[in-house]
Structures are given as C-alpha cells and as structure tokens.
Design a protein around this motif. Structure first.
Motif, PDB file in Angstrom:
ATOM      1  N   VAL A 130       0.824  -1.213   0.000  1.00 54.50           N
ATOM      2  CA  VAL A 130       0.000   0.000   0.000  1.00 54.50           C
ATOM      3  C   VAL A 130       0.856   1.261   0.000  1.00 54.50           C
ATOM      4  O   VAL A 130       0.573   2.216  -0.727  1.00 54.50           O
ATOM      5  CB  VAL A 130      -0.949  -0.009   1.219  1.00 54.50           C
ATOM      6  N   LEU A 228      -5.956   3.550   2.644  1.00 53.57           N
ATOM      7  CA  LEU A 228      -7.025   3.168   1.721  1.00 53.57           C
ATOM      8  C   LEU A 228      -8.191   4.143   1.774  1.00 53.57           C
ATOM      9  O   LEU A 228      -8.831   4.413   0.746  1.00 53.57           O
ATOM     10  CB  LEU A 228      -7.509   1.747   2.040  1.00 53.57           C
ATOM     11  N   ARG A 231      -7.223   7.070  -0.296  1.00 52.42           N
ATOM     12  CA  ARG A 231      -7.351   6.733  -1.716  1.00 52.42           C
ATOM     13  C   ARG A 231      -8.808   6.762  -2.163  1.00 52.42           C
ATOM     14  O   ARG A 231      -9.124   7.194  -3.279  1.00 52.42           O
ATOM     15  CB  ARG A 231      -6.771   5.343  -1.977  1.00 52.42           C
ATOM     16  N   LYS A 232      -9.684   6.286  -1.294  1.00 56.04           N
ATOM     17  CA  LYS A 232     -11.107   6.266  -1.643  1.00 56.04           C
ATOM     18  C   LYS A 232     -11.648   7.681  -1.804  1.00 56.04           C
ATOM     19  O   LYS A 232     -12.448   7.959  -2.709  1.00 56.04           O
ATOM     20  CB  LYS A 232     -11.887   5.528  -0.560  1.00 56.04           C
ATOM     21  N   VAL A 239     -10.384  -0.924  -4.041  1.00 56.99           N
ATOM     22  CA  VAL A 239      -9.844  -2.097  -3.362  1.00 56.99           C
ATOM     23  C   VAL A 239     -10.551  -3.335  -3.905  1.00 56.99           C
ATOM     24  O   VAL A 239     -11.782  -3.414  -3.869  1.00 56.99           O
ATOM     25  CB  VAL A 239     -10.047  -2.004  -1.837  1.00 56.99           C
ATOM     26  N   GLN A 243      -7.522  -7.994  -1.985  1.00 58.83           N
ATOM     27  CA  GLN A 243      -6.984  -7.095  -0.964  1.00 58.83           C
ATOM     28  C   GLN A 243      -7.854  -7.088   0.288  1.00 58.83           C
ATOM     29  O   GLN A 243      -7.342  -7.022   1.411  1.00 58.83           O
ATOM     30  CB  GLN A 243      -6.864  -5.677  -1.532  1.00 58.83           C
TER      31      GLN A 243
END
Length: 307
Positions: A130, A228, A231-232, A239, A243
């Motif tokens: 990641v 994450l 990133r979202k 994802v 993952q």
C-alpha cells in the motif's frame, strides 16, 4: 499406583465432572475443529495449489499455504485434546505413549506461533504494497520469500521446543463422576525443571505467540486502512476482493485471539468463551476466503463442479 487383576490402574480420588458450560464448550470446540478446521484447511491448501498465479504473488501464496498448514496442525491438536474426553481408547493411548505431554504442547504451540506470525507476514506485506508499491514488487521474489518462510518456521519450532527442554513430562489421570459412571481424563501437569523455564513459559512464550502478533497486526492495519480511506476519497484506486481478504484475515485473527493473549500475559484465569474464540481462529479462514475473495470462491466452485 495400584492396579486390578487386569492391570488397569485403580484411582480412588474422584473429582466432580466439569460444569455444564465447560462441557458444552468442549463439544462445540471438538465438532468445530473436526468438521470445519481440519477439512477446511486441507481445502485451502488444495485451492491455493490450483489457483491462477496472477491472483496472488508468489510470496503470498507460500504464506497462505503455510498459514493453512499451521492452522491444520492447531485444529488437529485441539480436536485430539477434546476427543480424549469422549473416546476411552485415547485415554489408554495417552497413558502408554511416552512423552505424550511433550508432544501435545510442542505440537500445538508450534502451530499457534506459526499461525500468528504468518498473519504478521501477511499484514507487513500488505503495508509495503500500500505504501511502497515499487519496493513491494522487488521484495516479493522467491529468494526473499524463502528467507521469511524459514524465519517463521524456525520461530514456531523454537517456541514449541521449549516444552521438551523445560518440562519433565508429568502426567496425572483424574477421575470424574458423570451420570453415575467414572470417567478418566488425562491432565498434563505444568511442572518446570527450573525458575528460568517457568519464566520463559509464563511470560516470554505467551508474548511471542499470543500477544505480539495481534498487537502488531492491529497497528499495521490501522495504517493500511488510513491509506485506503485517503485513496477512496481521492478516487484514485478501488480495493479488490483479494486485498479485502488479505486485510480482513489478520484483523479477524487479532480480534479473536487478543482476549486470550491479554488474560494469559496478565496472569488471569482463561474463561470458556475466550478459549472458544481463540480456537475458532484455526477453523474459519476457509469461510473468510470464500466470502471475501472472488478468485478463491470461483476456484472452490470449480472444485465442486459448479462452474
């Protein structure tokens, strides 16, 4: 020890049978390990041998196969531990097989340690994937994987071998009264050869296989989830199911195992529900994999001829 005419030991000390809660939990644990733990982990090993190589890295396939092997060891050891309460023939086996307690504790502790540190391996690899995707591709080669594989196996074997070097293998047979019948039960007494062995077994060993892995996994996954989520929000990358599986499996292990770890490290008595949670860890991965990972679910359906 007195024996009768047939050579069967005669015991005069009768102890009240375990309470209802412990008896029910013994049935649940035994059935869970026999019907889900052992066949489930065998299925995981078989599926990972057949799954397409592009679904997981070489490193992750080796790690998950090793995890399934250690979980299979743990489920087998736990099942046998509880089966002896219901099958008289196994009582005879334990009484007449030398160093039974050494083998039982070494076998299960090796499995517990290996399982925990395999999931630390999974969490660390996901952290690198990641945060440092370019480095991830360079460290997941066969050479690095073999080194990590060897480290986990040596650590697990070392933890299990402490029982061989630190205990003289005393065995006690207790008798329980249940429904008017005398029931024999084998107890491995925790007697140590010296104070150093006692300290290692009571303090260091629980940290190595029970406390450090869940704590490390939770810390690492906090960083992974944070990245994450960022990133979202930015909408850069979604994802996938693989993952999700690789992130969820270590988290479930940490949540289920941490209560037992805390009680053991702090010296408190282990409660029945805590024991049930920790043992379930070695039986549920097949369900986590199938429900969260689309490639494994597809491979499982093909194996069952539901294409």
């Amino acid at each position: 020890m007195q024996v009768n005419e047939s050579g069967i030991p005669i015991f005069t000390k009768l102890i009240k049978y375990e309470d209802f809660e412990n008896k029910v939990s013994a049935y649940i644990i035994m059935l869970m390990t026999i019907f889900f733990g052992v066949p489930g982990n065998c299925a995981i090993i078989y599926i990972l041998m057949r799954i397409k190589k592009n679904c997981f890295s070489h490193s992750m396939i080796r790690c998950l196969q090793l995890l399934a092997f250690f979980d299979l060891m743990a489920a087998t050891g736990i099942a046998f531990k509880y089966l002896v309460q219901f099958i008289p023939g196994l009582i005879w086996f334990q009484l007449h097989v030398g160093n039974w307690c050494h083998f039982r504790y070494a076998f299960t502790d090796t499995a517990y340690t290996g399982s925990g540190w395999c999931l630390v391996w999974v969490a660390c690899e996901r952290l690198v994937a990641v945060y440092l995707p370019l480095l991830y591709k360079s460290i997941t080669n066969k050479r690095t994987t073999d080194k990590v594989f060897l480290i986990v196996c040596v650590l697990a074997a070392t933890t299990g071998s402490l029982h061989i070097s630190c205990r003289p293998d005393p065995v006690e047979t207790k008798l329980y009264m249940h429904e008017g019948k005398v029931v024999e039960f084998i107890v491995c007494l925790k007697i140590y050869t010296n104070s150093i062995c006692h300290a290692i077994d009571k303090r260091i060993r629980p940290f190595v296989y029970g406390f450090i892995p869940p704590v490390v996994i939770m810390i690492i996954n906090c960083f992974i989830i944070g990245r994450l989520l960022l990133r979202k929000k930015s909408g850069t990358k979604k994802v996938d199911s693989t993952q999700v599986m690789l992130m969820l499996t270590p988290i479930v292990y940490a949540v289920l195992y941490f209560p037992k770890s805390y009680l053991v490290v702090t010296g408190h008595k282990e409660m029945t529900w805590v024991r049930l949670l920790s043992y379930s860890n070695h039986c549920i991965n097949i369900f986590l994999y199938i429900f969260t990972c689309q490639p494994i679910r597809k491979q499982c359906l093909e194996m069952l001829h539901f294409k």
